[in-house]
Design an enzyme around this catalytic site. Sequence first.
Site, PDB file in Angstrom:
ATOM      1  CB  SER A 155      -1.057  -0.097   1.203  1.00 50.75           C
ATOM      2  OG  SER A 155      -0.051  -0.319   2.351  1.00 50.75           O
ATOM      3  CG  HIS A 179      -3.617  -0.797  -2.407  1.00 51.69           C
ATOM      4  ND1 HIS A 179      -4.048   0.647  -2.400  1.00 51.69           N
ATOM      5  CD2 HIS A 179      -3.503  -1.202  -0.993  1.00 51.69           C
ATOM      6  CE1 HIS A 179      -4.223   1.032  -1.054  1.00 51.69           C
ATOM      7  NE2 HIS A 179      -3.622   0.082  -0.179  1.00 51.69           N
ATOM      8  CE  LYS A 218      -7.660   1.237   0.566  1.00 50.83           C
ATOM      9  NZ  LYS A 218      -7.004   0.267   1.518  1.00 50.83           N
TER      10      LYS A 218
HETATM   11  C1  PLP Z   1      -7.133   0.136   2.993  1.00 45.82           C
HETATM   12  C2  PLP Z   1      -6.454  -1.132   3.224  1.00 45.82           C
HETATM   13  C3  PLP Z   1      -7.242  -2.125   4.128  1.00 45.82           C
HETATM   14  C4  PLP Z   1      -8.516  -1.792   4.897  1.00 45.82           C
HETATM   15  O1  PLP Z   1      -9.591  -1.603   3.952  1.00 45.82           O
HETATM   16  P1  PLP Z   1     -10.661  -0.715   4.265  1.00 45.82           P
HETATM   17  O2  PLP Z   1     -11.855  -1.159   3.380  1.00 45.82           O
HETATM   18  O3  PLP Z   1     -10.357   0.687   4.134  1.00 45.82           O
HETATM   19  O4  PLP Z   1     -11.121  -0.969   5.819  1.00 45.82           O
HETATM   20  C5  PLP Z   1      -6.581  -3.224   4.205  1.00 45.82           C
HETATM   21  N1  PLP Z   1      -5.523  -3.600   3.559  1.00 45.82           N
HETATM   22  C6  PLP Z   1      -4.862  -2.688   2.736  1.00 45.82           C
HETATM   23  C7  PLP Z   1      -3.355  -3.424   2.134  1.00 45.82           C
HETATM   24  C8  PLP Z   1      -5.280  -1.358   2.507  1.00 45.82           C
HETATM   25  O5  PLP Z   1      -4.376  -0.554   2.075  1.00 45.82           O
END
Ligand code: PLP
Length: 391
Positions: free
Chosen positions: A178, A206, A237
């Site tokens: 990330s 991602h 995302k």
């Molecule tokens: C954003 C993220 C999460 C968490 O996801 P949410 O739906 O925002 O709680 C988990 N793992 C990674 C690698 C992330 O970037």
Amino acid sequence: MIFHRLAQQLAELERRGLRRSRLVRQSPQGPRIVVDGKEVLAFCSNDYLGLANHPRIVQAAIEAASRYGVGEGASHLLSGHSAVHERLEAKLAEFVQMPRALLFSTGYQANLGAVTALAGPEDAIFSDALNHASLIDGVRLSRARVVRYPHADLGSLSGALAESDARTKLIVTDGVFSMDGDIAPLPAVLDLCERHDAWLLVDDAHGFGVIGPEGRGTPAHFDLRSPRVVYVGTLGKAAGVAGAFVSGAAEMVETVLQRARTYIYTTAAPAMLAAAVEASLELIREDEWRRERLRKLIAVLRGEMREGERGLAPSDTPIQPLVLGASSEAVRASAALRERGILVPAIRPPTVPEGTARLRISLSAAHSEQEVLRLAAALHEVCRSGVATQA
Ligand SMILES: *Cc1c(COP(=O)(O)O)cnc(C)c1O
């Protein structure tokens, strides 16, 4: 005294350049957002495909709200969930080519739930050093033995697996990291899973929607198919909505449903969000041009910037980090960009390792080439004035 201690701790964060604050936005998410009444060019969201404000998705949410209302009332197991939730789970499973999928309200909860459902105190978890906080917290909660292997270091991972005599072995890794944007070496990791009879949990927050054919994710990018893979996709995302899912072998998913406390003890996400994701999934599939545009924008940015030391870290994904070192440097560079009307967040420890504070540039298919060129020009200015080169 207790108040005094908090004030001291907050002042200390401030002094070290680690105190965070929130922007207040008066517009939908997008490449140009309104913050404090002023439009800025933003490279800070994970809305990679530009779907967060797509009219078809918004309409799907509105229609579902009219039909199902806005609240689910209780957890999935207590009062059931809507027909939309049920249908979406089947569609997500089909999309990522897994036997079954289980919806969660957030990715954080999905990771906590999956890790703790699959590994307990008699088991061992092998975790990449740069994994997301939600995986780290899941690992801690599981009370399993933990081996934290250096980032993407297959030799260390292989050695640790060979030494372990744990009942169940679980490898956990981000699919796309990330804060670095690099892709985990999944084929080799899966090979190790086969050899050591381990599960492989891939957190593809991602990668889902962005990587692989039709955006089916990082395992699909490598054409991997194995009943050992536990695939976690998140829906806030690239999908532009909210939520997450855990998918894989039917017994594994059923185990997560039966055991994950973050599934059992939380209210189901509203049906309108499930309906929005359903509409988003169609666009993820159909709009190949969004992924093409992203690839183009990544090439444009990288063509303008230096790579490697004091340049962009190696990354083929929309996450393009410029590592600056000290937190104060990253904060200063971010502020200098902000003065130029451009929003790029400074990422500091503990989100990234000490001494690797950075600007995390994230690109979206909704950006234009001109906007990316404007960013590159501003980065050069900010570097020339000594902000970024002092690292
Ligand atoms: C954003 C993220 C999460 C968490 O996801 P949410 O739906 O925002 O709680 C988990 N793992 C990674 C690698 C992330 O970037």
